[in-house]
Design an enzyme around this catalytic site. Sequence first.
Site, PDB file in Angstrom:
ATOM      1  N   GLU A 199      12.300  23.036  20.764  1.00  8.96           N
ATOM      2  CA  GLU A 199      13.127  22.988  21.485  1.00  8.96           C
ATOM      3  C   GLU A 199      14.402  23.733  21.833  1.00  8.96           C
ATOM      4  O   GLU A 199      14.745  23.022  22.343  1.00  8.96           O
ATOM      5  CB  GLU A 199      12.319  22.170  23.180  1.00  8.96           C
ATOM      6  N   GLU A 302       3.687  23.484  23.876  1.00 13.10           N
ATOM      7  CA  GLU A 302       3.544  22.513  25.114  1.00 13.10           C
ATOM      8  C   GLU A 302       4.318  23.855  26.497  1.00 13.10           C
ATOM      9  O   GLU A 302       4.439  24.863  26.301  1.00 13.10           O
ATOM     10  CB  GLU A 302       4.909  21.944  25.366  1.00 13.10           C
TER      11      GLU A 302
END
Length: 379
Positions: A199, A302
């Site tokens: 991320e 995710e």
Amino acid sequence: MKLILQFLVILVLSVASVCAKKPSPADKKATKETVYLFRALYELQGKGVMYGHQDDLMYGRNWWYEKDRSDTKDFTGDYPAVAGFELGHLELGNERSLDSVSFAQITEQIKAHYKRGGIITISWHANNPLTMQDPESRSRRMGGTAWDVSSKETVASILPGGKNHELFNEWLERLATFFLSLKDDDGTPIPFIFRPYHEHSGSFFWWGTDICTDEEYSALWRYTVNYLRDKKNIHNILYAYNTDRVTSLEQYMRGYPGDDIIDMLSLDMYDRGEKFGGELDNALNFVTAEALKRKKLTALSETGARRGMDDWWSAVLLPVVSKYPVGYVLTWRHAYMPKGLRGMPASAKPFPDDFMNFYKSPRTLFLKEIQEFNIYRKR
Ligand code: BMA
């Protein structure tokens, strides 16, 4: 004459097809099982989207480490194709992860899932090596964890020349020891996808986009891969580059360490509201196109449902991921709730009913389907 010509054309075409470079891992010395995994994933991207679930084999909301148990299997009768595991706190030499999961049991379940023909992916919420040592600079709330972004010096401090470089080498050494222990019954290293420093486009981890420079981020990646691959001779890893939500390719690629390091271009995006479908569509469009251009793998590594939506799996997620060559979608862990904290009836189901529509769709692949495909055979 005509026959000879025809023969020559066929000869040239077949030589060309044999020589055409098959998609391959960035690691030139990747073990053959790793190469087969890479090629199987690449091929499957055109056939359907696999389902993955974090910590699926370790616990559910109301059970903890029961042999062969899985929320996905409890609900659908089949395991997920992709099993996710988390290594945060392995770097500290602990026996249990930041989520209290035993590393020995993780090893066991990685072996079991590989034996079944499933795919393994590993994430790493590593502590903040700088602030965890320094009570002064440490964030009060995030206290030296992966989420502690109180210092912008962390990445620089672990790169060569930095004051925490030796500590970081110790951490990589512990990772390497763990990775080297992942072997099947015959002693063959088990191939897996590793997704550290994830991320990047967000700024909520110490390696986030506003917390270090793009150059530092890329150097962190390159140092890590060189350490594991070249110094420790570990050749059973596919490396996944990853960002949180992004709106352009330029934003996605900030700090990208290079095609010689990375095998997969992946994206994390959780549904936070009505705009999600459109935003995911936009991001998957450019991420998957870029991945195919570079002969890399793809994943929505995710994601998670919008609160209060009953048909999210079939009405939001499936239509968007079906439009693009997405290797797998993984939903995050069903965090275990000790009794008393649960606040939900013991009968609560691990998934909403709509998950069955996702499971039954011809577009989705769970373990049994990929067992038929035989991921780890020569191709
Ligand atoms: C996060 C949360 C945390 C957990 C971490 C690592 O997204 O689920 O509770 O510790 O992942 O698994």
